[in-house]
Design an enzyme around this catalytic site. Structure first.
Site, PDB file in Angstrom:
ATOM      1  N   SER A  59      66.531  98.463 -18.248  1.00 46.76           N
ATOM      2  CA  SER A  59      66.717  97.766 -19.522  1.00 46.76           C
ATOM      3  C   SER A  59      66.761  98.710 -20.719  1.00 46.76           C
ATOM      4  O   SER A  59      66.871  98.248 -21.858  1.00 46.76           O
ATOM      5  CB  SER A  59      65.618  96.718 -19.727  1.00 46.76           C
ATOM      6  N   THR A 172      63.691  95.748 -23.737  1.00 42.82           N
ATOM      7  CA  THR A 172      63.594  96.810 -24.710  1.00 42.82           C
ATOM      8  C   THR A 172      62.209  97.409 -24.711  1.00 42.82           C
ATOM      9  O   THR A 172      61.270  96.781 -24.267  1.00 42.82           O
ATOM     10  CB  THR A 172      63.863  96.219 -26.107  1.00 42.82           C
ATOM     11  N   THR A 190      67.078  99.969 -26.334  1.00 40.52           N
ATOM     12  CA  THR A 190      67.381  99.063 -25.230  1.00 40.52           C
ATOM     13  C   THR A 190      68.826  99.223 -24.774  1.00 40.52           C
ATOM     14  O   THR A 190      69.673  99.675 -25.551  1.00 40.52           O
ATOM     15  CB  THR A 190      67.159  97.603 -25.675  1.00 40.52           C
ATOM     16  N   ARG A 200      78.411  92.594 -27.339  1.00 40.22           N
ATOM     17  CA  ARG A 200      77.196  91.874 -27.736  1.00 40.22           C
ATOM     18  C   ARG A 200      76.137  92.861 -28.254  1.00 40.22           C
ATOM     19  O   ARG A 200      75.873  93.883 -27.635  1.00 40.22           O
ATOM     20  CB  ARG A 200      76.646  91.103 -26.542  1.00 40.22           C
ATOM     21  N   VAL A 201      75.572  92.546 -29.385  1.00 47.67           N
ATOM     22  CA  VAL A 201      74.448  93.315 -29.918  1.00 47.67           C
ATOM     23  C   VAL A 201      73.284  92.352 -30.091  1.00 47.67           C
ATOM     24  O   VAL A 201      73.448  91.272 -30.662  1.00 47.67           O
ATOM     25  CB  VAL A 201      74.809  93.977 -31.264  1.00 47.67           C
ATOM     26  N   GLY A 202      72.128  92.740 -29.580  1.00 50.91           N
ATOM     27  CA  GLY A 202      70.955  91.877 -29.678  1.00 50.91           C
ATOM     28  C   GLY A 202      70.166  92.137 -30.942  1.00 50.91           C
ATOM     29  O   GLY A 202      70.679  92.644 -31.948  1.00 50.91           O
ATOM     30  N   ASP A 203      68.907  91.807 -30.867  1.00 52.94           N
ATOM     31  CA  ASP A 203      68.017  91.973 -32.015  1.00 52.94           C
ATOM     32  C   ASP A 203      67.579  93.416 -32.230  1.00 52.94           C
ATOM     33  O   ASP A 203      67.293  93.825 -33.362  1.00 52.94           O
ATOM     34  CB  ASP A 203      66.763  91.107 -31.815  1.00 52.94           C
ATOM     35  N   THR A 223      60.519  91.614 -28.366  1.00 52.45           N
ATOM     36  CA  THR A 223      61.030  91.802 -27.013  1.00 52.45           C
ATOM     37  C   THR A 223      61.507  90.447 -26.505  1.00 52.45           C
ATOM     38  O   THR A 223      61.107  89.409 -27.018  1.00 52.45           O
ATOM     39  CB  THR A 223      59.920  92.373 -26.111  1.00 52.45           C
ATOM     40  N   GLY A 224      62.378  90.475 -25.532  1.00 51.16           N
ATOM     41  CA  GLY A 224      62.881  89.229 -24.974  1.00 51.16           C
ATOM     42  C   GLY A 224      64.309  88.957 -25.397  1.00 51.16           C
ATOM     43  O   GLY A 224      65.053  89.886 -25.728  1.00 51.16           O
ATOM     44  N   GLY A 226      67.164  88.522 -27.396  1.00 56.29           N
ATOM     45  CA  GLY A 226      67.376  88.963 -28.768  1.00 56.29           C
ATOM     46  C   GLY A 226      67.955  87.909 -29.681  1.00 56.29           C
ATOM     47  O   GLY A 226      67.625  87.855 -30.878  1.00 56.29           O
TER      48      GLY A 226
HETATM   49  N1  GLY Z   1      65.671  92.224 -26.986  1.00 59.05           N
HETATM   50  C1  GLY Z   1      66.726  92.976 -26.470  1.00 59.05           C
HETATM   51  C2  GLY Z   1      68.017  92.309 -26.505  1.00 59.05           C
HETATM   52  O1  GLY Z   1      68.078  91.087 -26.489  1.00 59.05           O
HETATM   53  O2  GLY Z   1      69.019  92.996 -26.505  1.00 59.05           O
END
Ligand code: GLY
Length: 316
Positions: A59, A172, A190, A200-203, A223-224, A226
């Site tokens: 991850s 992450t 991450t 795609r870009v997360g949080d 975490t989790g 995003g």
């Molecule tokens: N928290 C990491 C992501 O969703 O990319």
């Protein structure tokens, strides 16, 4: 329903705090950096580089699971208490996204570079080009292609390394350090959701979502999944609550409860966790589901991996 533990500052103050069991090794590298005279910023960079370089961690960084087109893309952010920020998103072919993020912060007038521009910048900085897709990650992706089932499995970070293709990860490392002089810095890195859509870009690389820090108040990391964190600017919210007087624990709980209230059934089975470090060294941790863990390293060198409290007692 609450599960897990919470704890307050002690006479052995917290030096480094990070997400998940694999944060332990990161914390140890960060503490070694502090002890060698490094700054809090040096420490969180050194810590984040540990899982980035670990091929068994699917991850983060090298060995991360790819997007659905087979490309490993990395997101990272680093921030200090003076509001200095550097971030990268959708970075390819470079292992240490966190070092690229730091270079963005220190060597450009910007706060974030993405995609091809981020990779070109990293290579221009002398960072080596590395193929990030390991045989294990490629095998998992090829297995996933057979079903294309897209449902992140909660707490997969604690099952790493898993059998190829067994699960979708979504995570992450968020790491926060507090140096002996009280100065703080934080980092987050991450490879994002396994088999995510390309682009795609997360949080994680977004200030106020994956990470936030404010002088005199503290820092928070998430975490989790995003998307659920981004919807509420999660770590900005945690830090704002701390600024308003909530303890780090209460602030993490407030943010998780807000997600649950806002999203209702849409978040069933999804994991989101927040981790916070107050300016005086108090720790908070809270998640939607049971199973989120975090690593706390104190100035004495003692490290514990602890279960976070959760809103729901179930782990999936
Ligand atoms: N928290 C990491 C992501 O969703 O990319």
């Amino acid at each position: 329903m609450l599960a897990g533990v919470a704890h307050a500052a002690s006479d052995d103050p917290v030096a480094v705090l990070s997400t998940w069991d694999f944060g332990k090794a990161a914390n140890e590298a960060a503490l070694a950096t502090l002890r060698a005279g490094g700054t809090a910023l040096d420490a969180v960079e050194a810590g984040a580089k540990v899982p980035e370089a670990d091929p068994d961690n699917h991850s983060v960084g090298y060995g991360g699971y790819p997007d659905r087109d087979g490309h490993v893309t990395l997101d990272a952010i680093i921030m200090d208490q003076d509001g200095r920020i550097g971030a990268v998103a959708a970075l390819e072919d470079v292992v240490h996204a966190i070092s690229v993020a730091r270079a963005v912060m220190e060597k450009t007038p910007h706060t974030m570079l993405v995609g091809e521009g981020a990779t070109r910048f990293a290579l221009d900085q002398g960072m080596p080009r590395v193929k990030l897709l390991t045989p294990a990650a490629e095998a998992a992706w090829r297995e996933w292609l057979k079903t294309h089932r897209y449902r992140p499995i909660a707490n997969i970070e604690n099952q790493l390394p898993g059998p190829p293709g067994s699960a979708l990860n979504h995570d992450t490392i968020g790491i926060m350090a507090r140096a002996g002089d009280g100065r703080m810095a934080a980092a987050c890195t991450t490879s994002g959701m396994a088999f995510k859509m390309r682009g795609r870009v997360g949080d994680s690389p977004l200030a106020g979502c994956g990470l936030f820090i404010e002088k005199g108040v503290g820092a928070a990391a998430s975490t989790g999944v995003g998307e659920e964190v981004t919807r509420i600017a999660g770590t900005a919210r945690v830090v704002a609550s701390m600024r308003a007087g909530l303890s780090p624990q209460a602030a993490c709980e407030e943010a998780v409860r807000h997600i649950a209230q806002l999203r209702g059934d849409a978040i069933a089975g999804l994991q989101v966790g927040f981790l916070a470090l107050g300016a005086s060294g108090d720790v908070g941790a809270f998640a939607l589901l049971r199973g989120f863990t975090y690593a706390v390293t104190r100035q004495s060198g003692r490290t514990e991996v602890l279960p976070a409290r959760s809103l729901f007692a179930r782990s999936e």
